[in-house]
Structure formats: C-alpha cells, structure tokens
Design a protein around this motif. Structure first.
Motif, mmCIF file in Angstrom:
data_model
loop_
_atom_site.group_PDB
_atom_site.id
_atom_site.type_symbol
_atom_site.label_atom_id
_atom_site.label_comp_id
_atom_site.label_asym_id
_atom_site.label_seq_id
_atom_site.Cartn_x
_atom_site.Cartn_y
_atom_site.Cartn_z
ATOM 1 N N LEU A 107 34.269 50.094 51.019
ATOM 2 C CA LEU A 107 33.755 51.234 50.267
ATOM 3 C C LEU A 107 34.921 52.123 49.818
ATOM 4 N N CYS A 108 35.750 51.560 48.938
ATOM 5 C CA CYS A 108 36.937 52.273 48.470
ATOM 6 C C CYS A 108 37.189 51.956 47.001
ATOM 7 N N ASN A 109 37.776 52.914 46.306
ATOM 8 C CA ASN A 109 38.185 52.654 44.928
ATOM 9 C C ASN A 109 39.689 52.885 44.748
ATOM 10 N N TYR A 110 40.247 52.303 43.697
ATOM 11 C CA TYR A 110 41.676 52.408 43.378
ATOM 12 C C TYR A 110 41.744 52.821 41.914
ATOM 13 N N TYR A 111 42.434 53.913 41.648
ATOM 14 C CA TYR A 111 42.423 54.449 40.290
ATOM 15 C C TYR A 111 43.732 55.178 39.997
ATOM 16 N N TYR A 112 43.911 55.568 38.751
ATOM 17 C CA TYR A 112 45.009 56.467 38.362
ATOM 18 C C TYR A 112 44.404 57.716 37.763
ATOM 19 N N ALA A 133 42.421 55.172 25.524
ATOM 20 C CA ALA A 133 43.296 54.084 25.073
ATOM 21 C C ALA A 133 44.014 53.449 26.254
ATOM 22 N N LEU A 134 44.539 54.292 27.149
ATOM 23 C CA LEU A 134 45.248 53.767 28.318
ATOM 24 C C LEU A 134 44.301 53.001 29.232
ATOM 25 N N ALA A 135 43.075 53.508 29.404
ATOM 26 C CA ALA A 135 42.102 52.825 30.266
ATOM 27 C C ALA A 135 41.677 51.488 29.670
ATOM 28 N N LEU A 136 41.475 51.454 28.364
ATOM 29 C CA LEU A 136 41.038 50.229 27.692
ATOM 30 C C LEU A 136 42.086 49.130 27.768
ATOM 31 N N ALA A 137 43.356 49.502 27.689
ATOM 32 C CA ALA A 137 44.431 48.506 27.618
ATOM 33 C C ALA A 137 44.762 47.871 28.966
ATOM 34 N N VAL A 138 44.124 48.349 30.030
ATOM 35 C CA VAL A 138 44.378 47.772 31.361
ATOM 36 C C VAL A 138 43.581 46.477 31.501
ATOM 37 N N GLY A 168 42.861 38.947 46.346
ATOM 38 C CA GLY A 168 42.235 39.022 47.659
ATOM 39 C C GLY A 168 40.748 39.270 47.615
ATOM 40 N N GLY A 169 40.124 39.029 46.458
ATOM 41 C CA GLY A 169 38.691 39.226 46.347
ATOM 42 C C GLY A 169 38.282 40.614 45.890
ATOM 43 N N GLN A 170 39.233 41.414 45.404
ATOM 44 C CA GLN A 170 38.915 42.760 44.925
ATOM 45 C C GLN A 170 38.172 42.689 43.586
ATOM 46 N N PRO A 171 37.048 43.387 43.437
ATOM 47 C CA PRO A 171 36.340 43.400 42.151
ATOM 48 C C PRO A 171 37.002 44.371 41.163
ATOM 49 N N GLU A 172 36.945 44.039 39.874
ATOM 50 C CA GLU A 172 37.444 44.939 38.837
ATOM 51 C C GLU A 172 36.585 46.200 38.830
ATOM 52 N N ALA A 173 37.182 47.323 38.454
ATOM 53 C CA ALA A 173 36.441 48.586 38.451
ATOM 54 C C ALA A 173 36.376 49.181 37.050
ATOM 55 N N TYR A 174 35.164 49.488 36.624
ATOM 56 C CA TYR A 174 34.957 50.207 35.363
ATOM 57 C C TYR A 174 34.191 51.498 35.608
ATOM 58 N N ILE A 230 40.664 51.140 38.432
ATOM 59 C CA ILE A 230 41.399 49.870 38.324
ATOM 60 C C ILE A 230 40.657 48.749 39.067
ATOM 61 N N TYR A 231 40.399 48.953 40.354
ATOM 62 C CA TYR A 231 39.636 47.962 41.111
ATOM 63 C C TYR A 231 38.978 48.633 42.299
#
Length: 542
Positions: free
Chosen positions: A295-300, A320-325, A337-343, A507-508
């Motif tokens: 139950l964790c997220n990774y972001y900028y 633009a920066l978010a879309l280009a990732v 390692g099985g991490q799901p992509e995050a939107y 990010i994920y």
C-alpha cells in the motif's frame, strides 16, 4: 445503547498468543515446526531512521522500530485486521462521536510501571501540541478529534484536545465528526503512549538506549546511528511469555547490492531486492525471492510554492512531463519486481475504493509522447527555449536509476535539461519539507488502509504537501468524505482533479520485493500496509 465491535476470537488467538510450554519444548504450538535455538532476526534498512520518538518519527523504518518498542491501543494481525493492543477493545456511542477504550491492567512499561490512560492522554496532547513540532502533527487533525484543529493551530491549549482518562484503564476520545475508520488510525506510531516522567527528565535524550522506557514487546539495547540498532525482548511486556523472537537487529546498509551480498553470506534474514534483479533471483532462489502488493505509491512532486520555478505554475508543463514518462520501462526493465504502473495517486491495493481509469492510462505511449510535445510547445518551450530544472532524490541505487531514466526520457522526447542531485535521507526530508527543491522524489505508504491516507496528502493543509499544491474544490471533496456514508464518488472526483491539475507525477505503486530467508516464519505478506511486528515472527530450525 452502545455498540461494542466484536473482535474475532480467531484474531485474538492468532500467532502472538502462543503456549509457553510449547515454546519451551522448541516447537511452534500452531504449526508444529521446530524452532531455531537462536531466535535473532537481522534485517537491512536503507537509511538512518528519522527518530525513535513515536510522536516525532515520520518514516517507514522508524515506524517499524516504533511498533516493536511501543504498543498502541490497537494492533494488526498478519492480514491487516485490527486486533487488541494495550486496549482489549472499545465501545462506540450511538452518535459515533465517542470512543471508549478499555485498557488491559497487565500492560506495563519496561521499568515496571503500569501503562495507564493518562499515558495516552499525554502522548496525544503532545502530538497535537505545536510546541512539540511533530512532523505528524497534522495526523491528529485527520483523526477528527474534538478541538484537534484548534490545538494544532495554537488557538487552544493541548488540554482542550478531546481525550480523557476516565480512570487508569479507560481512555475516552471525543470526535468532532464521525470517522468510520478512526479505530484503524490508532495503529499508527503517532498515537502510541509516551512515558511523561522519562521525557520530562531527559528531554530529547529520552530515546537513548540507556534512558528509554517503552511498553512494546521489545526494548532498545543498542543504537549506533547510521550503523546498527538492536532491540531485545521486554521482560515486562504483558505477553512476553508468548513472544518467540528474542532479538531484532537492523543494519544500515545504503547500497542494495552490498546488502544482497551480505544476505547471500548469511548475515541478513531479509533485504530488499536490487532494482532489476528479481527475475534472476526468483529463478535461482525460488523459496527466498518474494514479491507481493504493498500500500505505497512512488511519485515526483512539483514545487508549486512561491519558491518553485515559474515553469511549473503552468499545468501544461506538468502534464507534458507526466505524459512523457514511459512507466512500463521503469516497472519492467528497471525495477522488474512486480510493481504496477501508476496513473493515479491512490494504489489499487487500497481497501474499499477502486481508483478511476484516467485519460493518460488509456493512451498509448506514442500518443502520450505526441501530446507531451504539443503541451510543452504551447507553454513556450522548445529547441530555442529548452525547459530546465533541478531534480532531487534520496540516496539509493534504485532511486538513482529511476531519476536517470526520467531525465533521459524528458531529454530525448522533449529536449528538457535536468540537473540531478541526491541527498542523505534526513537532509532530503528537511529540504523537501522546506520547499528547497524544484522537482523531488516522493513516496507514501498508507498510515491506514483507506484512500484518504493518500488523498489527504495533497490537501492544502497537509503537513506532507511538500509541493504546496492547493485546490479548494479538492479540499472540499476530502472534507465531505470524512462524514460521507459512501466516499466512492468523492474520492473518484478527487483523483480526476489530480489527473487534471497534475501536482505530482505518479510513477508506480510498490510491491514488497524481498530476499527473505526461508527460516523466517509468519512474515505478513497478506498485510498490504506491511505493518509487521517482530513478536509475531519466529525462526525455524534449519
């Protein structure tokens, strides 16, 4: 008529309530497994923890220590369900505004003093008191405690906080508004009791091993900053007879590959898998390489405060920066390692809410890249006027790999110039908290299993809204959610606002990706919060 939640007998008797006779015989009373003679659990941590003080600690590592050294009103079992801690249970008034917790009389501090309701009153007032400067002071506001916001703002004294010691073994909390998940919030370190006399005698030095008094299953016997810490069984703990692990050692190892080498040499029982190495390790060590949802997220996060770059005030730049990732490259090629992509900001693993599918998630990466170029051009950036900014992350090989990948994607697709910098954990927390950054790594692990633990992070008043994002409509949705019977539409709308405003770049979402010695029993892989308690673990004889 008061309602008393029924705490399942099976939960009460899970893992932690073991037979002393069976332990003496060297076998686990539930599983029948032979127990190792040496019941020491040794694991690796990335950084020195933020604090050993439950009202000051603000990171995952420190919280792991806190759950061993202290015990709150309620705890969690291996599946994340609530089970009794110091409290044997609680009653809720008909209007759902008053919670009355009954404390077990056998609970003691490590110096032999009884744990009383006054210890919780002192701790909760201390956490809310502006004079304490707790990084988690805002959490007491989220708990909806009567007068909490006023105490936090300094408009009322801490003594006005809605907490009362009815008697030594009865702790009562009055809420300003009903909060369905209030009991779950009492498993968090900020709400753990604190020994007033010890804190008043030693001040900030009260957490040194020679001074610390705690009420959990373990006591702190050694703490060498940036090197190692040791916690050993608390003989005064009310259920010490049924605790199996005798000693827990945490080693600070900044380099994931060094940690893996030491794990392979038998020095560690658990360590994180270095980025990209899980497929190989799973094939070579199938019983030890594990991955499960967290139950964790990774972001900028963008610095949207007055000190942030002007470019980030333009939503087209942020989008633009978010879309280009290309998140798939990060999750499959770099981390693997099985991490799901995050939107969305909220992970899928959260209970009771399914995050909405946002437009970006439905697009192909080629379409995202094309839109990113259009948006950046609309914002006035291009070959003749390249966008440039600084980007910071805390020291870790995995964080570095992700940061480098992001900067390369932005450079190749958009001509963006990024200056990368890494910082030691405590410095990073301070600089990010003071808005001394332009774009900074962020990550959040849920304090309780409900979507608000993530969404509240970007509320204007949140203590961890490091980018100072502010949207009145978003704040209103979260405020309404606190008393709503059904929060689904409110949380869905909140996520859609984030997708439109893009104050952060998801990010994920995390997976727990570990090398775990097969002789470690009862690791709570089904608890997505990963609130683990050493007293529930055991070492199996090899």
């Amino acid at each position: 008529m008061k309602h008393t939640p029924k705490l399942a007998l099976a939960a009460l008797l899970s893992g932690t309530f073991l037979s002393g006779a069976a332990l003496a015989a060297g076998t686990h009373p539930d599983t029948g497994e032979a127990l190792a003679d040496d019941q020491t659990f040794t694991y690796r941590v990335l950084d020195e923890l933020s604090s050993l003080d439950p009202q000051i600690v603000e990171d995952v590592t420190g919280s792991e220590f806190a759950r061993d050294l202290f015990e709150g009103l309620m705890s969690q079992d291996e599946d994340g369900n609530l089970v009794p801690g110091v409290a044997t249970g609680y009653e809720v008034s008909d209007d759902k505004l008053t919670y009355t917790f009954t404390l077990r009389p056998e609970a003691k501090w490590s110096n032999g003093d009884p744990v009383t309701a006054s210890d919780f009153v002192f701790a909760w007032r201390r956490a809310a008191d502006p004079a304490t400067a707790s990084p988690y002071q805002w959490y007491m506001g989220l708990m909806s405690i009567a007068n909490g916001e006023e105490v936090i703002a300094g408009d009322m004294p801490p003594e006005e906080l809605g907490v009362t010691a009815v008697d030594d073994h009865t702790f009562q909390v009055t809420l300003a508004a009903p909060l369905p998940y209030f009991p779950q919030m009492t498993t968090h370190a900020t709400t753990f009791p604190a020994p007033q006399a010890v804190i008043e005698e030693f001040g900030k030095d009260w957490t040194k091993p020679e001074n610390m008094v705690s009420n959990g299953a373990y006591v702190l016997t050694e703490h060498l900053p940036n090197e190692r810490s040791t916690r050993e069984r608390n003989e005064m703990y009310w259920d010490n007879e049924n605790t199996i692990i005798d000693k827990v050692v945490a080693l600070v190892i900044n380099d994931e590959n060094v940690a893996l080498t030491r794990y392979m040499a038998g020095e560690l029982d658990r360590t994180e898998v270095p980025a990209g190495q899980f497929p190989r390790l799973k094939e070579e060590h199938p019983e030890e390489a594990i991955s499960f949802p967290r139950l964790c997220n990774y972001y900028y996060t963008f610095n949207l405060s007055d000190s942030g770059p002007e470019a980030f005030k333009d939503v087209n730049v942020r989008k633009a920066l978010a879309l280009a990732v290309d998140r798939r490259i990060i999750t499959e090629n770099i981390l693997a390692g099985g991490q799901p992509e995050a939107y969305t900001f909220t992970p899928e693993a959260v209970a009771g809410f399914t995050p909405p599918s946002v437009e970006m998630a439905e697009m192909s990466q080629a379409d995202r890249d094309a839109m990113a170029k259009e948006l950046l051009a609309e914002a006035g950036y291009g070959p003749d006027n390249p966008l440039s900014f600084d980007m910071v992350y805390n020291t870790s090989e995995a964080h570095q790999k992700v940061a480098v990948a992001l900067s390369q994607m932005w450079k190749q697709k958009l001509g963006v110039q990024v200056e990368l910098a890494n910082m030691e954990w405590k410095v990073f927390l301070e600089e990010r908290g003071n808005q001394n950054f332009e774009l900074a790594r962020g990550a959040w692990c849920g304090d309780y299993n409900e979507a608000s633990t993530f969404l509240d992070l970007l509320d204007s008043s949140s203590g961890y809204n490091d980018g100072k994002y502010s949207n009145e409509e978003y704040d209103a949705l979260l405020e309404n959610a606190k008393t709503a019977e059904d929060t689904t539409e409110l949380y869905t709308s909140a996520e859609q606002i984030l997708a439109a405003d893009m104050p952060v770049i998801p990010i994920y979402h995390y997976a727990g990706v570990y090398m775990m010695d097969s002789d470690v029993g009862n690791w709570p892989v089904n608890n997505v919060e990963q609130n683990w308690y050493s007293k529930n673990l055991y070492k199996i004889a090899e």
